[in-house]
Write a protein that holds these residues in place. Sequence first.
Motif, PDB file in Angstrom:
ATOM      1  N   GLN A  40       1.050  -1.126   0.049  1.00 18.77           N
ATOM      2  CA  GLN A  40      -0.007  -0.002  -0.313  1.00 18.77           C
ATOM      3  C   GLN A  40       1.036   1.126  -0.384  1.00 18.77           C
ATOM      4  N   GLU A  85     -14.419  -1.278   7.630  1.00 15.82           N
ATOM      5  CA  GLU A  85     -13.813  -2.764   7.010  1.00 15.82           C
ATOM      6  C   GLU A  85     -12.149  -1.798   6.442  1.00 15.82           C
ATOM      7  N   LYS A 103      -9.597  -0.263   8.843  1.00 13.59           N
ATOM      8  CA  LYS A 103      -8.606  -1.198   8.624  1.00 13.59           C
ATOM      9  C   LYS A 103      -7.665  -1.729   7.564  1.00 13.59           C
ATOM     10  N   SER A 104      -8.964  -1.955   6.609  1.00  7.66           N
ATOM     11  CA  SER A 104      -7.455  -2.277   5.858  1.00  7.66           C
ATOM     12  C   SER A 104      -6.735  -1.030   4.925  1.00  7.66           C
TER      13      SER A 104
END
Lengths: 154, 476
Positions: free
Chosen positions: A89, A125, A128-129
Amino acid sequence: MQTMPSIKLQCSNGEIFGVDTMLEDLGMDDEGDNDPVPLPNVKAAIFKKVIQWCTHHKHDPPPPTDDENKEKWTDDIPVWDQEFLKVDQGILFELILAANYLDIKGLLDVTCKTVVNMIKGKSEEICKSFNIKIDFTEEEEVQVCKENQWCEEK
Amino acid sequence: MSSPGVDGDPKPPCLPRNGLLKLPGQPNGLGAASITKGTPAAKNRPCQPPPPPTLPPPSLASPLPRAALAGGLCPPPGLPLGGPASAPVPGPPVERPPLATDEKILNGLFWYFSACEKCVLAQVCKAWRRVLYQPKFWAGLTPVLHAKELYNVLPSGEKEFVNLQGFAARGFEGFCLVGVSDLDICEFIDNYALSKKGVKAMSLKRSTITDAGLEVMLEQMQGVVRLELSGCNDFTEAGLWSSLSARITSLSVSDCINVADDAIAAISQLLPNLAELSLQAYHVTDTALAYFTARQGHSTHTLRLLSCWEITNHGVVNVVHSLPNLTALSLSGCSKVTDDGVELVAENLRKLRSLDLSWCPRITDMALEYVACDLHRLEELVLDRCVRITDTGLSYLSTMSSLRSLYLRWCCQVPAFPTPPRLPPAAGCPLLTTTGLSGLVQLQELEELELTNCPGATPELFKYFSQHLPRCLVIE
């Protein structure tokens, strides 16, 4: 794309790259000093990836000047690019910043689309990611949730 | 942002060095957030370099150190920017691109999401909400708010109107309110900061708004130029007389029990700038369609008469004479209109680009002959449920090179066809054969063809279309 004489670009850590400009004109005059053009915002490792992408795409037609303010699609990323962008990322975001800084529209487009495709699911979500801290207070969270219910009924 | 208390300063956080007291945050609808925004202490606090990163920051939300410094008088942050070349994996966490706060990236990324997705993303974190809550991301969208969503029930049992700041920030131009009363609308006007000038379109559905409520709403909301009233049975024609304003350019009234000819009288008298009128009213008669004035003759380009069962060809006469500049006309469900009425339309409304004759069971091939003959600019033609159309009618249509979209749904009598013809959307016209449909192959500009429920539409037919009308979307 027209080829220009090789120019020197110096990344944030001092490393110098010679490039026969597949990139846009970096604002140099024709006399061309031999001093390297500084790119303080781009790290060498990222720049290498950028060069790699540009080399692969150097025969691409120029990207259409699309309307900035329009909804865009994300399901048309070429396979080579998909593989190329299977990176951490952190690298992905650095590539976005670099493509933006160096004004490479094609690379900016595919990197953005790749990130967009990763942003899926409910807000928790997503947090979190991407390791984003949820900084709403409980009241704020209720408020922002309420004021975004209207779309769900479509 | 670093507070003076963090870096070894002995004073407690609430008392910055200059001794000014930090006031508790005023309620601003955002909860306890943004207390320090704008307090004098923030400006007087001397700059300090951030503490050198020793632990990975907990999230991408931590701003780059440069963001924490004001005014450039401070020493540069102690970031190893010129340090060892970065490894291909994220090195010191502080160098990780702060996705959550890099607004430039976010501004670019958010264009890739739909409205519903954006509603979810706004709930991720404050930075995302801040970037998303810009009007550019919500242009053309209309929130639909139900009456019960407009109030919070407090612990004491009382009701409080919700905070609409999040809507104001996004600059929505229109709202649709469902199931609201006069009181609810007044509360909306009072509590929505932009209600007086910033709202351009209001739609009320299944609401109990009365004449008085309508009057107050249009009087107070000075920006409203598009109005829709649907399923509202508590206002009367008198209410339209007293509330309609000349600034209105688009009006839609459907399923409102008290609307009849006098409503059209009010509309024609009070709305000289009306560009678009949509009317679904069982009791409107032919006479009313003569009420339109010369002003509207000039300004009105779209007229939709939906399921106006009382309208006959005489009404059509009135329409073509009073509104000669129409570019879009719908007579959908006006079941008394016949071919003669369509002839009048074709002869007089030469500027028409869209014509809807769906659910007019008396329309036959003759009407299509008139249409093909005279309406040379027609791009869209809807003939759903025109059950008497046959192949002959289709052959007329296949001469219309301007046609882009053709709907023939529920034409259920088209037999199978051996060779793939170019057919327009044939859905629900029972007498269309595949042969007839094939004639439509000549419509080179056709983009959309609907063949729902058409027996004559065989797989071979579709194959033929895909070969000979490659640009056309064929729907079965």
